[in-house]
Design a protein around this motif. Structure first.
Motif, PDB file in Angstrom:
ATOM      1  N   CYS A   1      -9.045  -1.115  -3.048  1.00 33.75           N
ATOM      2  CA  CYS A   1      -8.975  -2.477  -2.539  1.00 33.75           C
ATOM      3  C   CYS A   1      -7.527  -2.967  -2.513  1.00 33.75           C
ATOM      4  O   CYS A   1      -6.774  -2.761  -3.471  1.00 33.75           O
ATOM      5  CB  CYS A   1      -9.818  -3.397  -3.427  1.00 33.75           C
ATOM      6  N   TYR A   2      -7.153  -3.613  -1.402  1.00 33.86           N
ATOM      7  CA  TYR A   2      -5.844  -4.235  -1.263  1.00 33.86           C
ATOM      8  C   TYR A   2      -6.061  -5.734  -1.124  1.00 33.86           C
ATOM      9  O   TYR A   2      -6.864  -6.180  -0.287  1.00 33.86           O
ATOM     10  CB  TYR A   2      -5.133  -3.711  -0.017  1.00 33.86           C
ATOM     11  N   LYS A   3      -5.360  -6.496  -1.934  1.00 35.85           N
ATOM     12  CA  LYS A   3      -5.482  -7.951  -1.816  1.00 35.85           C
ATOM     13  C   LYS A   3      -4.750  -8.428  -0.559  1.00 35.85           C
ATOM     14  O   LYS A   3      -4.337  -7.622   0.264  1.00 35.85           O
ATOM     15  CB  LYS A   3      -4.948  -8.619  -3.083  1.00 35.85           C
TER      16      LYS A   3
ATOM     17  N   ILE B   1      -2.945  -9.237   2.639  1.00 36.17           N
ATOM     18  CA  ILE B   1      -1.891  -8.484   3.313  1.00 36.17           C
ATOM     19  C   ILE B   1      -1.404  -9.300   4.508  1.00 36.17           C
ATOM     20  O   ILE B   1      -2.195  -9.979   5.163  1.00 36.17           O
ATOM     21  CB  ILE B   1      -2.437  -7.118   3.781  1.00 36.17           C
TER      22      ILE B   1
ATOM     23  N   GLY C   1      -7.576  -9.550   2.728  1.00 32.00           N
ATOM     24  CA  GLY C   1      -7.472  -8.291   2.013  1.00 32.00           C
ATOM     25  C   GLY C   1      -8.232  -7.190   2.733  1.00 32.00           C
ATOM     26  O   GLY C   1      -8.871  -7.417   3.765  1.00 32.00           O
TER      27      GLY C   1
ATOM     28  N   ASP D   1      -0.442   4.157  -0.426  1.00 35.04           N
ATOM     29  CA  ASP D   1       0.217   3.090   0.320  1.00 35.04           C
ATOM     30  C   ASP D   1       0.245   3.483   1.794  1.00 35.04           C
ATOM     31  O   ASP D   1       0.914   4.443   2.172  1.00 35.04           O
ATOM     32  CB  ASP D   1       1.632   2.891  -0.225  1.00 35.04           C
TER      33      ASP D   1
ATOM     34  N   TRP E   1       1.388  -1.056   3.554  1.00 36.59           N
ATOM     35  CA  TRP E   1       1.308  -2.462   3.132  1.00 36.59           C
ATOM     36  C   TRP E   1       1.178  -2.590   1.609  1.00 36.59           C
ATOM     37  O   TRP E   1       0.666  -3.552   1.089  1.00 36.59           O
ATOM     38  CB  TRP E   1       0.125  -3.161   3.804  1.00 36.59           C
ATOM     39  N   GLY E   2       1.697  -1.581   0.902  1.00 38.16           N
ATOM     40  CA  GLY E   2       1.711  -1.646  -0.559  1.00 38.16           C
ATOM     41  C   GLY E   2       0.584  -0.848  -1.199  1.00 38.16           C
ATOM     42  O   GLY E   2      -0.352  -0.410  -0.528  1.00 38.16           O
ATOM     43  N   LYS E   3       0.705  -0.644  -2.504  1.00 36.39           N
ATOM     44  CA  LYS E   3      -0.303   0.141  -3.225  1.00 36.39           C
ATOM     45  C   LYS E   3      -1.574  -0.676  -3.430  1.00 36.39           C
ATOM     46  O   LYS E   3      -1.555  -1.916  -3.385  1.00 36.39           O
ATOM     47  CB  LYS E   3       0.255   0.586  -4.580  1.00 36.39           C
ATOM     48  N   PRO E   4      -2.699  -0.024  -3.687  1.00 38.08           N
ATOM     49  CA  PRO E   4      -3.950  -0.748  -3.932  1.00 38.08           C
ATOM     50  C   PRO E   4      -3.880  -1.553  -5.228  1.00 38.08           C
ATOM     51  O   PRO E   4      -3.109  -1.233  -6.145  1.00 38.08           O
ATOM     52  CB  PRO E   4      -4.999   0.359  -4.043  1.00 38.08           C
ATOM     53  N   ASP E   5      -4.696  -2.591  -5.296  1.00 36.60           N
ATOM     54  CA  ASP E   5      -4.833  -3.347  -6.540  1.00 36.60           C
ATOM     55  C   ASP E   5      -5.937  -2.764  -7.404  1.00 36.60           C
ATOM     56  O   ASP E   5      -6.037  -3.085  -8.595  1.00 36.60           O
ATOM     57  CB  ASP E   5      -5.156  -4.813  -6.219  1.00 36.60           C
TER      58      ASP E   5
END
Length: 444
Positions: A46-48, A50, A143, A380, A383-387
């Motif tokens: 899960c990615y918060k 973005i 997200g 990644d 858009w960044g690593k997962p939360d």
């Protein structure tokens, strides 16, 4: 809103094939693949919120997936039976099921502690065809949730991790760190085969797939996800080590869980079985050959069993010795070579690990697999690593499954997926609340 009762709408469903054409061919299963029954396992992350639009993110994922399938082409195929009734992968580039969905929910409102109601079939797809299915779900806040379901006969966790990492690298226009190898000849049996009788204690002919018992409120298997703090894991390891002998964290955790399950049972004559998944790559690798890039199953599941009474009265350090001896038995090249030969001598009859076969006097049986190499911080896609990331493996039957993996926070905490009987989970939580903390959005 009930944290599991949120609507998920499929915006688009399509098939993503490899970007380049694949010459249709058959890829045989290795003897180690043939030990796996038809099971699917899920991985999700899960990615918060973005900044990119959902449409742009989905486009990036689809394009990178089509490129990744060029190297990981068996994932775009399908598993069919050969003339002997054994499964093989037909590499025909039929493609991967890819769904773009929308969930009317915020990440903080998803009950990840209970993935059976919040994740299964909603955020992680139930695979209908092929070897791999992917669902990308945009969340209310912007997200993103990525869920993948793999056919276990084609890939183990190591191989799935290798694919996910390559997928993320391609999305960022980076070269693939590890290209997969499908060289099945690495697992050819010896001539003549040299099986060990000890394997008859671990594996048995598979007559049929064990079926799940009818659910009731007290005795069915359910899935839960916990967060275990790094300090608690270190304390557990310290308690399990003695006289300069340092046991691994996974062995210490396995022993503690084995004792915890036994502590929930009043009938001291009942038996609790503990299986531990051993990856044979490092055992079979040598200076001339490394199996780190091998794509497929290279697993064995040795197990140990004892009565409830014995486990309850044995100190933790002695129980962890039992676990260590169980793992050590399968941690040699000879064990895996003999296992390959054992399968060969029984083909085309399928086999299964015995810990998966429940006996009348069993209180419980559980298999523990270490997901410590799950590269959650490296996933990644631009858009960044997962939360957050976890496995989801409600595999049916009456044998439990547990998979500890590193937290996306990178602070040494563990995320632990547990699929056990409800009464065992309830009592374990009650007896060790300091260790088994139900996962919540506060951990993100």
């Amino acid at each position: 809103m009930d944290s599991g009762n949120f609507p998920v709408t499929v915006k688009r469903s399509e098939v993503v094939a490899a970007l380049l054409p694949v010459q249709e061919h058959w890829l045989p299963m290795s003897n180690l693949d043939l030990l796996l029954p038809p099971l699917d396992f899920g991985i999700f992350f899960c990615y918060k919120k973005i900044s990119l639009s959902p449409e742009n993110m989905v486009a990036v994922l689809k394009k990178a997936l089509a490129q990744a399938l060029v190297s990981f082409y068996p994932l775009a195929g399908e598993i069919v039976q050969n003339r002997h009734g054994e499964p093989e992968i037909l590499c025909n580039n039929r493609g991967v099921e890819f769904r773009h969905a929308y969930a009317d929910v915020e990440p903080k409102d998803i009950d990840l502690y209970r993935p059976d109601v919040s994740v299964h079939g909603k955020l992680v797809p139930v695979k209908k065809h092929g070897v791999l299915s992917v669902q990308v779900t945009e969340l209310k806040c912007g997200g993103l949730f990525i869920g993948c379901t793999f056919d276990h006969r084609a890939t183990d966790a190591h191989s799935a991790n290798m694919f996910l990492l390559a997928w993320a690298e391609i999305a960022q226009a980076k070269p693939i760190t590890r290209l997969p190898s499908f060289r099945r000849s690495l697992f050819n049996p010896r001539r003549p085969p040299q099986s060990h009788k000890s394997l008859d204690k671990l594996y048995a002919p598979r007559l049929s797939m064990p079926s799940s018992p009818p659910p009731d409120d007290h005795d069915h298997l359910i899935s839960r996800i916990y967060c275990i703090k790094s300090k608690e894991i270190e304390c557990l390891q310290s308690d399990a080590s003695y006289n300069g002998t340092i046991r691994s964290k996974i062995e210490s955790f396995s022993a503690f869980l084995w004792k915890s399950i036994a502590a929930t049972c009043d009938d001291r004559s009942k038996v609790v079985k503990l299986g531990v998944v051993v990856d044979g790559r490092t055992r079979l690798s040598n200076k001339a050959m490394s199996l780190e890039s091998y794509f497929g199953n290279v697993l064995s599941v040795p197990y140990v069993e004892a009565s409830v009474g014995e486990i309850q009265t044995t100190p933790l350090k002695d129980v962890v010795d039992m676990v260590h001896e169980c793992v050590a038995m399968a941690s040699t090249a000879e064990h895996f070579l003999a296992l390959i030969d054992w399968v060969e001598m029984r083909r085309p009859n399928p086999a299964v690990v015995k810990v998966y076969c429940k006996d009348e006097n069993d209180e419980a049986a559980v298999v523990i697999s270490s997901g410590q190499r799950f590269p959650v911080q490296e996933l990644d896609f631009g858009w960044g690593k997962p939360d957050f990331g976890s496995y989801h493996f409600p595999w049916g039957g009456e044998t439990g499954y547990v998979m500890p993996m590193p937290s996306a926070s990178g602070n040494g905490d563990w995320i632990v997926y547990m699929h056990l009987k409800k009464r065992h989970l309830d009592l374990i939580e009650t007896r060790a609340p300091h260790l088994f903390r139900p996962f919540s959005c506060d951990h993100l």
